[in-house]
Design a protein around this motif. Structure first.
Motif, mmCIF file in Angstrom:
data_model
loop_
_atom_site.group_PDB
_atom_site.id
_atom_site.type_symbol
_atom_site.label_atom_id
_atom_site.label_comp_id
_atom_site.label_asym_id
_atom_site.label_seq_id
_atom_site.Cartn_x
_atom_site.Cartn_y
_atom_site.Cartn_z
ATOM 1 N N SER A 105 -9.018 -48.228 -6.306
ATOM 2 C CA SER A 105 -10.029 -47.557 -7.125
ATOM 3 C C SER A 105 -11.407 -48.108 -6.803
ATOM 4 O O SER A 105 -12.385 -47.365 -6.656
ATOM 5 N N PHE A 106 -11.512 -49.439 -6.680
ATOM 6 C CA PHE A 106 -12.798 -50.054 -6.343
ATOM 7 C C PHE A 106 -13.273 -49.586 -4.981
ATOM 8 O O PHE A 106 -14.454 -49.299 -4.789
ATOM 9 N N THR B 171 -6.881 -40.249 -13.638
ATOM 10 C CA THR B 171 -6.983 -41.495 -14.405
ATOM 11 C C THR B 171 -7.639 -42.594 -13.576
ATOM 12 O O THR B 171 -7.800 -43.711 -14.064
ATOM 13 N N GLN B 172 -8.004 -42.303 -12.326
ATOM 14 C CA GLN B 172 -8.647 -43.290 -11.460
ATOM 15 C C GLN B 172 -9.893 -42.678 -10.840
ATOM 16 O O GLN B 172 -9.965 -41.462 -10.660
ATOM 17 N N PRO B 173 -10.904 -43.492 -10.537
ATOM 18 C CA PRO B 173 -12.101 -42.967 -9.874
ATOM 19 C C PRO B 173 -11.750 -42.456 -8.483
ATOM 20 O O PRO B 173 -11.013 -43.109 -7.741
ATOM 21 N N LEU B 174 -12.277 -41.290 -8.139
ATOM 22 C CA LEU B 174 -12.008 -40.697 -6.835
ATOM 23 C C LEU B 174 -13.330 -40.355 -6.161
ATOM 24 O O LEU B 174 -14.106 -39.555 -6.686
ATOM 25 N N VAL C 92 -3.970 -37.881 -8.045
ATOM 26 C CA VAL C 92 -4.098 -39.296 -7.709
ATOM 27 C C VAL C 92 -4.441 -39.399 -6.231
ATOM 28 O O VAL C 92 -4.271 -38.447 -5.469
ATOM 29 N N ALA C 93 -4.947 -40.557 -5.829
ATOM 30 C CA ALA C 93 -5.262 -40.776 -4.417
ATOM 31 C C ALA C 93 -3.997 -40.620 -3.584
ATOM 32 O O ALA C 93 -2.934 -41.118 -3.939
ATOM 33 N N GLY D 44 -12.415 -30.529 -19.445
ATOM 34 C CA GLY D 44 -12.123 -31.951 -19.315
ATOM 35 C C GLY D 44 -11.840 -32.424 -17.904
ATOM 36 O O GLY D 44 -11.677 -33.619 -17.680
ATOM 37 N N ALA D 45 -11.787 -31.504 -16.957
ATOM 38 C CA ALA D 45 -11.513 -31.891 -15.567
ATOM 39 C C ALA D 45 -12.826 -32.088 -14.826
ATOM 40 O O ALA D 45 -13.654 -31.174 -14.782
#
Length: 272
Positions: free
Chosen positions: A9-10, A39-42, A59-60, A87-88
């Motif tokens: 994510s980082f 749920t994770q930064p992309l 997800v990634a 919300g997306a």
């Protein structure tokens, strides 16, 4: 297979910052995109797969979820046609041309190469085996301006790779590696591959076939000579039939043994 980054994510956020700061010129308009939650930064350019645990989430992308590959993250409003949902906040391009994060993990990407999922989450690489592809590279990979990252393989050895964006014509689907022309019949090659559990070199298939063929010829010659000799012996001396029957039984045992040895040798040639 190389391990994925622990702090994926980082890493994706870092790439997103770099991209937004200095790579706007690389952004190409995607034809269509669809909004998904995550749920994770992309970061823009990340390859993503559907989240099997939550409907409407992504997800990634990584090897474990490659079969669920859906597209590439693009900046909001960069697509000609967008499909949104409340919300997306992740626009996932599914067609058209878009920038994609790739690495030289599987060799430098050239224009025309298919891009597949790599061990680095969200980052693609050149496809060299049959599997899922996100699309076809439109530009060559360049290390100029690329980010350098070290990753560790299963044996504990460290590898240095470079990650950058290239333009890709999107088209998620199954990519099949073109098989080179072979003098081995396709049915025989398929049988050998199934027996060995993977692609089998042509010389192995040919060698194992020659072993079996030569053994069958030898067995045929021995059986023909033995039967001919037995018939002549019985014709000359009918009382010798018990001895001849015993000899034929021994011949059958030897024949089965030769055939077993040939099959075992062929199996070892195919699998070792």
């Amino acid at each position: 297979m190389l391990k994925s980054f622990r702090n994926s994510s980082f890493v994706l956020v870092l790439f997103g910052t770099v991209i937004l700061a200095g790579s706007f010129s690389c952004i190409a308009a995607a034809a269509t995109s669809r909004a998904y939650k995550s749920t994770q930064p992309l970061a823009p350019g990340s390859m993503v797969s559907l989240d099997t645990t939550q409907d409407g989430y992504v997800v990634a992308a990584k090897p474990d979820n490659a079969t669920k590959l859906v597209g590439v993250v693009v900046p909001i409003n960069s697509a000609t046609l967008q499909f949104n949902q409340p919300g997306a906040d992740n626009q996932i391009a599914q067609s058209g041309e878009a920038p994609v994060l790739v690495s030289d993990l599987n060799g430098a990407v050239k224009a025309g190469d298919h891009i597949t999922v790599s061990a680095v989450e969200g980052v693609g690489m050149k496809a060299t085996v049959t599997g899922m592809s996100v699309g076809v590279a439109q530009t060559d990979f360049s290390q100029v301006g690329a980010t350098t990252q070290s990753i560790t393989d299963k044996s504990g050895r460290s590898h240095e790779i470079h990650i950058a964006q290239i333009k890709v014509m999107l088209g998620v689907g199954q990519y099949t590696v073109a098989q080179p022309a072979s003098y081995i019949p396709s049915q025989l090659q398929a049988f050998a591959d199934a027996l060995s559990g993977g692609p089998t070199a042509a010389w192995r298939v040919l060698s194992s076939s020659v072993i079996i063929l030569v053994t069958l010829i030898v067995i045929g010659v021995i059986i023909n000579a033995s039967i001919r000799s037995s018939l002549i012996s019985i014709g000359r001396n009918p009382l010798s039939s018990p001895a001849i029957s015993s000899s034929l039984f021994q011949l059958a045992v030897i024949t089965v043994g030769l055939l077993f040895m040939a099959l075992l040798a062929s199996y070892l040639v195919l699998t070792r």
